[in-house]
Motif scaffolding. Sequence first.
Motif, PDB file in Angstrom:
ATOM      1  N   ILE A   1      -8.641  -0.847   3.966  1.00 25.38           N
ATOM      2  CA  ILE A   1      -7.701   0.075   4.079  1.00 25.38           C
ATOM      3  C   ILE A   1      -8.457   1.370   3.742  1.00 25.38           C
TER       4      ILE A   1
ATOM      5  N   THR B   1       0.889  -1.087   0.099  1.00 24.21           N
ATOM      6  CA  THR B   1      -0.073   0.146   0.072  1.00 24.21           C
ATOM      7  C   THR B   1       0.685   1.475   0.004  1.00 24.21           C
ATOM      8  N   ASP B   2       0.474   2.161  -0.523  1.00 24.24           N
ATOM      9  CA  ASP B   2       1.196   3.551  -0.680  1.00 24.24           C
ATOM     10  C   ASP B   2       2.545   3.685  -0.520  1.00 24.24           C
TER      11      ASP B   2
ATOM     12  N   SER C   1      -3.829   4.792  -2.914  1.00 25.28           N
ATOM     13  CA  SER C   1      -4.956   5.672  -2.570  1.00 25.28           C
ATOM     14  C   SER C   1      -4.841   6.882  -3.122  1.00 25.28           C
TER      15      SER C   1
END
Length: 259
Positions: free
Chosen positions: A159, A24-25, A65
């Motif tokens: 998330i 993630t990110d 995101s």
Amino acid sequence: MGLTLTHIGGPTVLVELDGWRILTDPTFDPPGRTYGFALGTSSTKTAGPALTPVELGPVDAVLLSHDHHADNLDDSGRALLTDVSAVITTVPGARRINLPGTTGLRAGGTHILRASGKPDLTVTATPCRHGPPLSRAVVGSVIGFALSLDETEQVQLWITGDTVLHRAVRTFASSHRMDVVLMHLGRVRFSLTGPLRYSMDSRDGLELLELARPRRAVPVHFEGWSHFSELEKGARSRLTPDSTGDIVQWLEPGIPTPV
């Protein structure tokens, strides 16, 4: 289902779910640099990643995101995207990244990750608003992600992404069966915009957990940057076993942790 989370720093987490390795990110720049944000705001990175991309190893996909804030995608993280076969992000983010294998989603949209020897993994974009009402034109588009295996109704991992707690987030939390929630907290503020908030704090997190009722909740993205106004100590003081029923699990950076 086997789920292990490794917190790299900030919003960056390695998710290992039934054979899948999802990042993630990605943020891997060293600390010390100040990055510009919208409307002349800025933030300084105060802590580096717990693992380097080399130490992290290969990943199957990146869930991004949003691409336009350095605390969610910095220069080193952007370089990593070229080595990943699948990147899922916002629609405008996908256009800006412009790499093969990049998919843009709006809230409610889905994408299925498939690979030999692994179960199908359905990724659903979830609603986010990265600031006060009517701020989207300034702060840009953001999404969260809900991961489900084999098209089951239960969300194995949600998330939240960088968001304030607003109606669409509350509705998603209360209308889905959740196993684990990865909560972006930190209460982002900038001196230029005074009391306006751009992400959740622990009070919002507590309300979110009351709505979602997950088995486990894991806070992230509350440290490592100067724009956070609620750090870990403050969040821990509210997200206690007495207030959450002992479902909150804090991760030690760099340590793979079954949840």
